[in-house]
Design a protein around this motif. Structure first.
Motif: not given
Ligand SMILES: [Zn+2]
Length: 75
Positions: A8, A11, A29, A31-32
Motif C-alpha cells: 500500500c 500506509c 489495502c 488496512d486502510c
C-alpha cells in the motif's frame, strides 16, 4: 494460483492477494482500503526482467518484427 504481493502506497502495509489473470484492478489495502497499491514481484518474477538482459516483453511487438506497427501486429 498466482499470489502476488502488494504494498500500500498510503500506509506502506504489505499484503498478499490472489490475482486472476493479469488484472490487478480492484486490489485494495486490507488496512486502510486504499486502492493506491503497487505490485511487488518477489514471488513471481515472470517476464519482468532476466539476468542476461535479453528479455523481450510480450507487449513490444509481434513475433515477426520488433515494432508494433507491421501488418502482423494488427491481429
Ligand atoms: Zn493501506
Amino acid at each position: 494460483m498466482p499470489i502476488f504481493e502488494f504494498r500500500c502506497l498510503k500506509c506502506e502495509s504489505e499484503f498478499e492477494k490472489l490475482v486472476f489473470g493479469t488484472s490487478d484492478n480492484g486490489i485494495s489495502c486490507p488496512d486502510c482500503q486504499s486502492e493506491d497499491v503497487e505490485k511487488l514481484y518477489s514471488c513471481f518474477s515472470g517476464v519482468s526482467k532476466s539476468s542476461d538482459g535479453s528479455t523481450h516483453s510480450m507487449s513490444s511487438g509481434c513475433s515477426s518484427c520488433a515494432a508494433s506497427s507491421c501488418a502482423g501486429c494488427k491481429n
